[in-house]
Design an enzyme around this catalytic site. Structure first.
Site, PDB file in Angstrom:
ATOM      1  N   ASP A  75      41.822  -4.492 -28.401  1.00  0.00           N
ATOM      2  CA  ASP A  75      41.825  -3.067 -28.090  1.00  0.00           C
ATOM      3  C   ASP A  75      43.188  -2.541 -27.659  1.00  0.00           C
ATOM      4  O   ASP A  75      43.434  -1.342 -27.708  1.00  0.00           O
ATOM      5  CB  ASP A  75      40.814  -2.765 -26.981  1.00  0.00           C
ATOM      6  CG  ASP A  75      39.377  -2.948 -27.442  1.00  0.00           C
ATOM      7  OD1 ASP A  75      39.122  -2.830 -28.659  1.00  0.00           O
ATOM      8  OD2 ASP A  75      38.513  -3.215 -26.590  1.00  0.00           O
ATOM      9  N   ASP A 131      44.581   1.252 -25.078  1.00  0.00           N
ATOM     10  CA  ASP A 131      43.209   1.549 -24.668  1.00  0.00           C
ATOM     11  C   ASP A 131      43.173   1.701 -23.154  1.00  0.00           C
ATOM     12  O   ASP A 131      43.700   2.663 -22.624  1.00  0.00           O
ATOM     13  CB  ASP A 131      42.270   0.467 -25.180  1.00  0.00           C
ATOM     14  CG  ASP A 131      40.805   0.834 -25.003  1.00  0.00           C
ATOM     15  OD1 ASP A 131      40.493   2.032 -25.041  1.00  0.00           O
ATOM     16  OD2 ASP A 131      39.976  -0.074 -24.812  1.00  0.00           O
ATOM     17  N   ARG A 137      38.930   8.090 -15.519  1.00  0.00           N
ATOM     18  CA  ARG A 137      38.485   6.700 -15.354  1.00  0.00           C
ATOM     19  C   ARG A 137      39.286   5.957 -14.277  1.00  0.00           C
ATOM     20  O   ARG A 137      39.988   5.006 -14.563  1.00  0.00           O
ATOM     21  CB  ARG A 137      38.563   5.928 -16.672  1.00  0.00           C
ATOM     22  CG  ARG A 137      37.634   6.451 -17.748  1.00  0.00           C
ATOM     23  CD  ARG A 137      37.572   5.511 -18.932  1.00  0.00           C
ATOM     24  NE  ARG A 137      36.651   5.982 -19.957  1.00  0.00           N
ATOM     25  CZ  ARG A 137      36.344   5.310 -21.060  1.00  0.00           C
ATOM     26  NH1 ARG A 137      36.906   4.123 -21.280  1.00  0.00           N
ATOM     27  NH2 ARG A 137      35.492   5.806 -21.936  1.00  0.00           N
TER      28      ARG A 137
END
Length: 433
Positions: A231, A255, A311
């Site tokens: 990723d 990512d 996040r």
């Protein structure tokens, strides 16, 4: 990375001079003078047997760490290092830290507190920054060090930037300790922990990480296998447990900066500096992956800085304590989640952006309010700046919070000094770090 000033003055010294550190060692250290039985000037390795993947443990019992239980002598402390941050106060003020490197392993807190890393192994000195062969790594390289079967405390001989050819697949019982040198892993694939345990990563920079794969990569002296495209995470945990990430600077990856998924648990992320990134930290794989219901993670004393969007972290299913962090930038939200995670926010400082539509610290993803109003999310002792606010939910006295609590928070008014030196530290031998 920005360099933060040391907030030192007589007042803070008086306030914090009584703080203590818990020492939890139960076994004596091995000799610190050998590297695989050779002199410390050499960097050699040996091949050994492989280890099998280890499945994550179940829910860890709540344990309030008492920093009064093992009083330390603080008379030699200076105000620049006795900040009240329990991890840092445990080791940073020792001017002989270089000779006592493994003391760091006794200073962990939170759910990752049992991560011993390479404490009970020998030192391995990385002397070569190259990474030319992911299947047959050269002795003296970081890749050669992390795949070994035995416990190792990995240090570096000089400043270096390591551009990895493929993901760095770590084996269990390893410490990567960058103190004393400016160590960067960047501009290539970065660090992966897959079905391993007892990892400590400390004092390095991880940034500009990119995908790689469709290649053979070695994970132990006896095993290598085909890796599909990764990723591009900075640090990736996949079914890993007992992991402590401390004083790491992370920025600008493809990512996530730090992702923990697929049954990972017993994790602490502390004293780290996150900047210049969109999706910062993902904890748990997906709403449908119910094995992550046993995930427990501690996010403490970090600085979430400029250029971050969302996040910090984004959680699912499990139990998450978020303690004494400094949030100075977000563009969408700070803490998000879905699939009924338990969020225990304590003693943080949340500074909202100027955008009047982004003042909410929290975000429940793709879930109607009549569903998420039963999720246990609470804020205790947090400081809200520039209009920031936290939307709580669930039962205020829920027993779930006991599964998301191991660290007693300090006052949110002290967050600035406790996180002032988040990220990789410029430690120099012979003086306090």
């Amino acid at each position: 990375m920005a360099t933060f000033p040391s907030f030192s003055n007589t007042l803070f010294f008086i306030v914090f001079a009584s703080l203590q550190c818990t020492v939890s060692s139960s076994r004596p250290l091995l000799s610190s003078t050998n590297v695989y039985g050779h002199s410390a000037a050499e960097a050699v390795g040996r091949m050994d047997t492989d280890t099998q993947p280890q499945t994550p443990v179940g829910l860890r019992q709540p344990q309030q760490r008492s920093f009064n239980s093992s009083r330390r002598e603080l008379s030699y402390y200076t105000s620049s290092c006795a900040t009240g941050n329990p991890i840092d106060d445990c080791w940073r003020c020792d001017p002989d830290w270089e000779s006592n490197r493994k003391k760091l392993a006794d200073c962990a807190i939170g759910f990752g507190r049992d991560a011993v890393g390479g404490k009970h192994g020998e030192f391995y000195i990385v002397t070569d920054s190259s990474d030319n062969d992911a299947v047959t790594p050269k002795p003296g390289t970081l890749r050669h060090a992390v795949i070994q079967t035995e416990p190792l405390w990995i240090i570096f001989s000089h400043d270096m930037t390591i551009v990895l050819k493929e993901e760095l697949l770590m084996n269990s019982y390893k410490t990567i300790d960058g103190r004393g040198h400016d160590v960067h892993i960047s501009n290539g694939p970065c660090i992966t922990m897959q079905y391993v345990s007892n990892i400590i990563i400390h004092g390095i920079h991880v940034h500009d990480c990119k995908p790689a794969g469709n290649a053979m990569v070695r994970s132990s002296p006896t095993h290598y296998g085909w890796r599909t495209i990764s990723d591009g995470d900075g640090i990736s945990l996949f079914g890993a447990r007992d992991v402590w990430v401390d004083h790491v600077s992370l920025a600008r990856c493809t990512d996530g900066l730090l992702d923990a998924i697929m049954g990972s648990t017993a994790i602490t992320v502390s004293n780290s500096y996150f900047t210049q990134h969109n999706k910062v930290m993902l904890l748990s794989h997906s709403d449908d992956y119910v094995a992550d219901k046993s995930m427990q993670a501690t996010i403490a004393f970090n600085h979430f800085g400029e250029g971050l969007v969302q996040r910090m972290p984004r959680c699912r299913h499990g139990f998450f304590e978020i303690v004494n962090n400094d949030y100075t930038h977000w563009e969408m939200y700070a803490i998000g989640g879905s699939a009924a995670p338990t969020i225990n926010s304590k003693g943080n400082r949340y500074t909202a952006p100027a955008n009047p539509y982004a003042k909410d610290v929290t975000m429940r993803m793709d879930t109607a309010e009549n569903k998420w109003d039963t999720w246990d999310w609470r804020s205790e002792g947090d400081l809200f700046v520039n209009g920031a606010f936290f939307v709580p939910s669930g039962a205020g006295a829920s027993s779930n919070y006991e599964k998301a609590a191991t660290v007693g928070p300090k006052s949110s008014a002290l967050v600035g000094i406790m996180t002032a030196n988040a990220g990789a530290l410029p430690c120099k031998a012979g003086s306090a770090c």
